[in-house]
Write an enzyme that holds these catalytic residues in place. Structure first.
Site, PDB file in Angstrom:
ATOM      1  N   SER A  92       0.793  -1.232   0.000  1.00 15.73           N
ATOM      2  CA  SER A  92       0.000   0.000   0.000  1.00 15.73           C
ATOM      3  C   SER A  92       0.826   1.284   0.000  1.00 15.73           C
ATOM      4  O   SER A  92       0.287   2.357  -0.260  1.00 15.73           O
ATOM      5  CB  SER A  92      -0.955   0.012   1.197  1.00 15.73           C
ATOM      6  OG  SER A  92      -0.252   0.226   2.392  1.00 15.73           O
ATOM      7  N   LYS A 163       1.012   5.498   6.650  1.00 15.30           N
ATOM      8  CA  LYS A 163       0.410   6.245   5.539  1.00 15.30           C
ATOM      9  C   LYS A 163       1.121   7.586   5.388  1.00 15.30           C
ATOM     10  O   LYS A 163       1.918   8.008   6.224  1.00 15.30           O
ATOM     11  CB  LYS A 163      -1.085   6.500   5.807  1.00 15.30           C
ATOM     12  CG  LYS A 163      -1.921   5.250   5.980  1.00 15.30           C
ATOM     13  CD  LYS A 163      -2.008   4.424   4.723  1.00 15.30           C
ATOM     14  CE  LYS A 163      -2.766   3.122   4.957  1.00 15.30           C
ATOM     15  NZ  LYS A 163      -2.633   2.222   3.794  1.00 15.30           N
TER      16      LYS A 163
END
Length: 310
Positions: A92, A163
């Site tokens: 990701s 993230k």
């Protein structure tokens, strides 16, 4: 005759006896010394293994154990307060972070009044924003697991994520504009860190980030479960600033990838949000979105450290 007899009997002890001169009596004399040693006096010299233990010669295993315990304690303190290793298990955050990368998270980055900035790659605890609060498990097992995770030897609980910060408190984040790009506070952001071929988002959104919250997204948008996927959840996909563990600053493994986590100038032109707030936009939360990412993974199924999720 008596004189000869007496002379003969006294012969062996005479001063001129050749046997005595040649050391014949050394045998019995040595025997007496050996006998004295076994007769109850100190049988061993200071260098004899059977003698009293020399405190300066403590067993090597004891020194090794103490040294090992001191090293573990030091690493635990270092990991808790300064920097902690995390393993990247998903795609990701590609191409910035790859599967199998071990990153070192700087826990001091936001500890002295500073806060996450747009573009920072952060590790955070997603409890209450990305995952639901759960009842505490066995405290002993949890303590052992946390200790192993702190050393990078095990994956932590499935609540840690890694993230990139895209919006901070007060920012209006919109996707997508007429050219299919992300905008923050009305300024187009050119995201060169994205995975080649990935659009900024496959799902449109228009949100305003509440104070002390973060809007975060993965760099591999089609493989990232991030703030977009939690718009309809409690917290609206926004991560509280106080849940940030630290900033991902270094890739320390494998050796061929040893480097700092590259920064970005993509947000340099973005202005601060207006003092009175944005006059338009749905506000924090926005319309629920499903996101375009996979299930991520982390702390076992995601892209995070020693397992942060994707």
């Amino acid at each position: 005759m008596d004189t000869e007899a007496q002379h003969t009997e006294r012969g062996p002890s005479s001063d001129t006896d050749p046997d005595r001169d040649s050391g014949t009596e050394e045998g019995p004399r040595s025997a007496r010394v050996s006998g004295d040693s076994g007769g109850g006096e100190d049988p061993a010299g200071p260098g004899d293994p059977a003698g009293p233990e020399d405190p300066e010669r403590a067993p090597s295993w004891r020194r090794t154990a103490l040294l090992g315990a001191a090293c573990v304690a030091f690493l635990l303190l270092l990991s808790h307060f300064v920097a902690q290793p995390f393993l990247i298990p998903s795609r990701s955050m590609e191409p910035t972070l790859r599967v199998g990368d071990r990153i070192l998270v700087n826990k001091l980055a936001y500890r002295f009044g500073d806060e996450p900035h747009r573009g920072d790659v952060v590790v955070f605890d997603g409890t209450g924003s990305f995952v639901r609060e759960e009842a505490a498990g066995d405290p002993v097992t949890g303590l052992l697991r946390d200790g192993a995770a702190a050393l990078g030897l095990a994956e932590p609980a499935e609540t840690d994520f890694v993230k990139r910060v895209v919006g901070t408190g007060g920012d209006r984040v919109v996707c997508c504009d007429e050219d299919g790009r992300l905008t923050v506070n009305g300024v187009t952001v050119v995201e060169r860190y994205l995975m080649p071929g990935d659009p900024p988002s496959g799902v449109p959104f228009d949100i305003v980030v509440p104070a002390d919250r973060l809007w975060v997204m993965g760099d591999h948008r089609s493989q990232s479960s991030d703030s977009r996927d939690h718009l309809g959840s409690p917290g609206g996909g926004m991560v509280p600033v106080d849940r940030v563990v630290g900033r991902a600053d270094w890739i320390v493994w494998p050796f061929g990838r040893w480097s700092g986590v590259a920064g970005t100038d993509a947000f340099d032109a973005v202005p601060a949000p207006p003092a009175g707030g944005h006059p338009t936009g749905p506000g924090a939360g926005g319309a629920p979105g499903t996101g375009d990412g996979g299930t991520g993974g982390g702390a076992g199924s995601g892209d995070g450290g020693a397992g942060p999720r994707g």
